[in-house]
Design an enzyme around this catalytic site. Structure first.
Site, PDB file in Angstrom:
ATOM      1  N   LYS A 175      10.235 -17.165  -9.757  1.00 53.83           N
ATOM      2  CA  LYS A 175      10.034 -16.183 -10.850  1.00 53.83           C
ATOM      3  C   LYS A 175       8.882 -16.605 -11.757  1.00 53.83           C
ATOM      4  CE  LYS A 175      11.656 -13.240  -9.888  1.00 53.83           C
ATOM      5  NZ  LYS A 175      12.492 -13.054  -8.754  1.00 53.83           N
ATOM      6  N   ASN A 205      -2.117   2.203   6.029  1.00 58.23           N
ATOM      7  CA  ASN A 205      -1.338   1.056   5.591  1.00 58.23           C
ATOM      8  C   ASN A 205      -1.060   0.223   6.846  1.00 58.23           C
ATOM      9  OD1 ASN A 205       0.331  -0.716   4.318  1.00 58.23           O
ATOM     10  ND2 ASN A 205       2.014   0.731   3.995  1.00 58.23           N
ATOM     11  N   GLY A 206      -1.351  -1.057   6.817  1.00 60.34           N
ATOM     12  CA  GLY A 206      -1.129  -1.895   8.004  1.00 60.34           C
ATOM     13  C   GLY A 206      -2.395  -2.654   8.347  1.00 60.34           C
ATOM     14  N   GLU A 249       5.604 -16.252  -9.844  1.00 59.27           N
ATOM     15  CA  GLU A 249       5.211 -14.852  -9.649  1.00 59.27           C
ATOM     16  C   GLU A 249       4.703 -14.231 -10.949  1.00 59.27           C
ATOM     17  OE1 GLU A 249       8.060 -12.519  -6.491  1.00 59.27           O
ATOM     18  OE2 GLU A 249       9.065 -13.295  -8.243  1.00 59.27           O
ATOM     19  N   ARG A 267       3.681  -0.529  -4.892  1.00 56.57           N
ATOM     20  CA  ARG A 267       3.440  -1.021  -3.532  1.00 56.57           C
ATOM     21  C   ARG A 267       2.056  -1.652  -3.388  1.00 56.57           C
ATOM     22  NH1 ARG A 267       7.153   1.600   0.339  1.00 56.57           N
ATOM     23  NH2 ARG A 267       5.873   0.595   1.892  1.00 56.57           N
ATOM     24  N   TRP A 302      -3.136  -2.523  -1.573  1.00 57.10           N
ATOM     25  CA  TRP A 302      -2.913  -3.959  -1.741  1.00 57.10           C
ATOM     26  C   TRP A 302      -3.788  -4.598  -0.673  1.00 57.10           C
ATOM     27  CZ3 TRP A 302      -1.028  -8.194   0.988  1.00 57.10           C
ATOM     28  CH2 TRP A 302      -0.573  -9.274   0.232  1.00 57.10           C
ATOM     29  N   GLU A 348      14.745 -20.090  -6.915  1.00 55.84           N
ATOM     30  CA  GLU A 348      14.484 -18.714  -7.366  1.00 55.84           C
ATOM     31  C   GLU A 348      13.832 -18.740  -8.760  1.00 55.84           C
ATOM     32  OE1 GLU A 348      14.250 -15.818  -6.300  1.00 55.84           O
ATOM     33  OE2 GLU A 348      14.561 -14.470  -7.996  1.00 55.84           O
ATOM     34  N   LYS A 408       5.250  -5.177  -4.066  1.00 51.91           N
ATOM     35  CA  LYS A 408       6.705  -5.107  -4.054  1.00 51.91           C
ATOM     36  C   LYS A 408       7.255  -5.151  -2.636  1.00 51.91           C
ATOM     37  CE  LYS A 408      10.727  -4.449  -6.001  1.00 51.91           C
ATOM     38  NZ  LYS A 408      11.290  -5.675  -6.584  1.00 51.91           N
ATOM     39  N   CYS A 467       0.851  -1.180   0.000  1.00 50.09           N
ATOM     40  CA  CYS A 467       0.000   0.000   0.000  1.00 50.09           C
ATOM     41  C   CYS A 467       0.890   1.234   0.000  1.00 50.09           C
ATOM     42  CB  CYS A 467      -0.948   0.090   1.183  1.00 50.09           C
ATOM     43  SG  CYS A 467      -2.095  -1.258   1.333  1.00 50.09           S
ATOM     44  N   HIS A 527      13.819 -38.902  -4.275  1.00 52.31           N
ATOM     45  CA  HIS A 527      13.175 -39.038  -2.957  1.00 52.31           C
ATOM     46  C   HIS A 527      11.751 -38.496  -2.963  1.00 52.31           C
ATOM     47  CE1 HIS A 527      17.030 -40.324  -1.501  1.00 52.31           C
ATOM     48  NE2 HIS A 527      17.586 -39.250  -2.023  1.00 52.31           N
TER      49      HIS A 527
HETATM   50  C1  G6P Z   1       7.743  -9.576  -1.661  1.00 54.36           C
HETATM   51  C2  G6P Z   1       8.106  -9.440  -3.127  1.00 54.36           C
HETATM   52  C3  G6P Z   1       9.263 -10.390  -3.438  1.00 54.36           C
HETATM   53  C4  G6P Z   1      10.426 -10.092  -2.507  1.00 54.36           C
HETATM   54  C5  G6P Z   1      10.019 -10.186  -1.037  1.00 54.36           C
HETATM   55  C6  G6P Z   1      11.105  -9.692  -0.092  1.00 54.36           C
HETATM   56  O1  G6P Z   1       7.182 -10.808  -1.426  1.00 54.36           O
HETATM   57  O2  G6P Z   1       7.003  -9.730  -3.955  1.00 54.36           O
HETATM   58  O3  G6P Z   1       9.657 -10.200  -4.787  1.00 54.36           O
HETATM   59  O4  G6P Z   1      11.465 -10.983  -2.765  1.00 54.36           O
HETATM   60  O5  G6P Z   1       8.878  -9.365  -0.819  1.00 54.36           O
HETATM   61  O6  G6P Z   1      11.294  -8.323  -0.306  1.00 54.36           O
HETATM   62  P1  G6P Z   1      12.522  -7.515   0.257  1.00 54.36           P
HETATM   63  O7  G6P Z   1      12.225  -6.078  -0.109  1.00 54.36           O
HETATM   64  O8  G6P Z   1      12.569  -7.735   1.730  1.00 54.36           O
HETATM   65  O9  G6P Z   1      13.739  -8.025  -0.425  1.00 54.36           O
END
Ligand code: G6P
Length: 597
Positions: free
Chosen positions: A474, A97-98, A477, A27, A71, A470, A592, A2, A493
């Site tokens: 990706k 926000n929160g 996401e 955000r 968000w 990772e 983000k 947010c 396993h």
């Molecule tokens: C969110 C984002 C991810 C990110 C994670 C940690 O979940 O969508 O892409 O890796 O936060 O974010 P940071 O700012 O702590 O690296």
């Protein structure tokens, strides 16, 4: 998550707030809204979708306003639940926000399904001509986290802001005639270079030309500290790219150069980290992070163990704070967070500090909450990362982790000669990344071929295991494909049972010394009528029956291969998302920076 933006001054508030929200939309982008006080009335506009949906122009000449890009946490995405929220009596407007965790304890007749509307009503109930005091009294009653900006209909000169757990900063114009409130300094106009970071538990009463900050519970005023803010890394626009993600992927050589700049000793045998002064010798390293930052920590574990020669482990920040983690004297906790605002990481740090551990941070955002909390750390200088899925911030973190491993290694057994060899290899990294970016053009053809995949497994051994998870993250996401990453040796396993006819695997196999092992695992997969995209390095000749498609990375030492190998995975996920016409920069349901638990 947010975004909050506020303005009080002499310009058109609606436009100022709109411009701020546009910069904050990464955000949160499911709904948005702006309120201004115009001739004794709130004028509020709310929309479902990103701030683009709000018309940037308004016929209101009001000079005070607040706005929000959401968000969703409480309540579905619709106009009713979008912020700002107005109290039932119509006097208070709030952006929040929160999460107000005890919202259910208050019995208000609400228009929305949000906890934020409860807060608006609590403030309205407490109001007796002083908005700052009303906010302070209302906040005493709530549990949870907040960053808020509040206005009263009859007080068209004041915005009250308060913070507990959700970042807020106040930007002041050079002539003191305008004040901005933002959940991220990045959103402030470039001419605003003086900033105050609101601390947890503080309330600020903000008028165009005066400002009071005090502790919510004591009403004791503070002389606030004004900090300079540097806009030189501001992203501006997409600079000709269709998405921020592609721009950020292609910026990786620059980001990596910036991560290394000024950090080698003159004779290239050691690392200089100006922001770290450790009080004890490091005997063990524990990495904390979430999402991609956690994966960086996993690579960090392999790096510390192989280069520095001491034990290392990694924990999800969201788990660390809820469990007992036995540590020993001399444990260094390294919190990794691109945004420096992730609440799980922030609260995990608080927990580690309460246990008297040495804590440093690796963050990309100067003066972010985590950077300030740890007070010791390493800035990435990767430039703003706007796309929700992390790309250049990740590879920049990995580069810094290689340097951290050398730095700690030099305080143990790592010889000057070895350190010099590592550093000389590291300095070649930007050129290797440039080469890798060129190779990745074929990822577009590959993603077109595999566009209908419904699930995918990512596999790799040793340094490639964190890259496998990772890569899976990706693709999840960005293209919403159900993916999992495994250490390749774990296949037998369990996961092999789910590898059937036409199953898709991305197999990361650039290591020379693991060649035979990888060939045999790849054959096991192919023998089950499955498909493999292999990622290896130049000079390794995999038999043709071990893959469907193969990508050759430039030759590099094994500990640098993660930084190269993740790049085709970034492109592959991006092209997959584009082939489905998904929003690459703003994947569904994500934000983000996650500032709520
Ligand atoms: C969110 C984002 C991810 C990110 C994670 C940690 O979940 O969508 O892409 O890796 O936060 O974010 P940071 O700012 O702590 O690296």
């Amino acid at each position: 998550m947010c975004g909050i933006f506020g303005y009080v001054g002499n310009k058109t508030a609606y436009t100022e707030v709109y411009d701020g929200l546009k910069k904050l939309e990464y955000r949160g982008y499911d709904s948005c809204g702006i309120s201004v006080i115009d001739k004794g009335k709130f004028r509020t506009i709310k929309k479902v979708g990103a701030p683009d949906e709000l018309n940037g122009k308004s016929n209101s000449k009001a000079t005070i306003g607040i706005g929000h890009t959401r968000w969703a946490t409480h309540g579905v995405v619709n106009v009713k639940n979008a912020h700002p929220h107005i109290s039932k009596d119509g006097t208070i407007v709030i952006v929040h926000n929160g999460v107000v965790e005890n919202a259910h304890q208050f019995d208000y007749d609400l228009k929305s399904d949000t906890d934020s509307e409860v807060l608006a009503n609590l403030i309205a109930d407490e109001y007796t001509l002083d908005l700052g005091k009303a906010v302070s009294r209302a906040l005493e009653k709530v549990e949870g986290t907040y960053g808020i900006a509040v206005m009263h209909r009859d007080d068209p000169k004041t915005i009250v802001a308060a913070r507990r757990g959700s970042p807020l900063c106040i930007g002041i114009s050079g002539d003191n005639s305008e004040t901005y409130i933002a959940s991220d300094t990045y959103a402030l106009p470039p001419e605003i270079s003086r900033v105050i970071y609101l601390e947890d538990g503080h309330v600020a009463t903000i008028a165009a030309d005066n400002l009071h900050i005090y502790k919510a519970d004591q009403a004791v005023e503070f002389s606030h500290k004004i900090t300079g803010v540097d806009h030189k890394y501001n992203a501006g626009d997409r600079e000709g790219y269709t998405t921020f993600l592609e721009k950020e992927i292609r910026e990786q050589p620059v980001a990596i150069r910036n991560a290394m700049r000024g950090r080698f000793s003159k004779d290239f045998t050691n690392i200089l980290f100006g922001g770290i002064k450790l009080r004890k010798k490091v005997r063990r390293v524990l990495f904390l992070g979430c999402g991609t930052a956690y994966h960086a920590g996993l690579v960090g574990k392999y790096l510390i163990e192989s280069i520095a020669g001491i034990p290392a482990s990694v924990e999800y920040a969201s788990e660390y704070k809820y469990k007992n983690t036995p540590t020993e004297d001399g444990t260094l906790i390294v919190a990794i967070s691109q945004s420096g605002e992730t609440i799980d990481t922030l609260t995990a740090i608080e927990e580690a500090q309460a246990q008297d551990h040495m804590v440093i941070s690796i963050t990309n955002v100067v003066a972010s909450s985590i950077a300030r909390l740890t007070n010791m750390g390493i800035y990435q200088h990767a430039g703003p990362e706007i796309s929700v899925a992390s790309s250049k911030a990740f590879t920049s973190q990995l580069t810094i982790l290689v340097m951290l491993a050398i730095y700690i290694g030099r305080k143990h057994n790592l010889s000057k000669v070895q350190a010099k060899r590592y550093i000389s290899q590291l300095r070649k990294l930007p050129a290797l990344i440039e080469k890798t970016l060129d190779i990745c053009t074929e990822c577009k053809t590959l993603s077109a071929k595999w566009t209908s995949m419904k699930s995918c497994k990512f596999l790799g051994r040793q340094f490639m295991y964190p890259i496998a998870i990772e890569g899976a993250l990706k693709l999840k996401e960005l293209a919403y494909v159900d993916c999992h990453g495994y250490p390749a040796g774990e296949l037998k396993h369990g996961p092999l049972a789910a590898v059937g006819y036409h199953a898709m695997c991305v197999y990361l196999a650039p290591q020379k010394e693991l060649f035979e092992k990888n060939v045999s695992t790849m054959k096991e997969i192919m023998a089950r009528d499955s498909h493999i995209i292999a990622i290896t390095q130049e000079g390794l000749d995999f038999p043709e029956d071990t893959y469907d498609n193969i990508i050759y990375l430039p030759k590099a030492p094994d500990y640098l291969q993660p930084i190269l190998a993740v790049i085709p995975l970034q492109f592959f996920s991006m092209y997959m998302a584009q082939s489905h016409q998904y929003n690459v920069d703003r994947p569904r349901h994500l934000a983000k920076s996650v500032t709520v638990e």
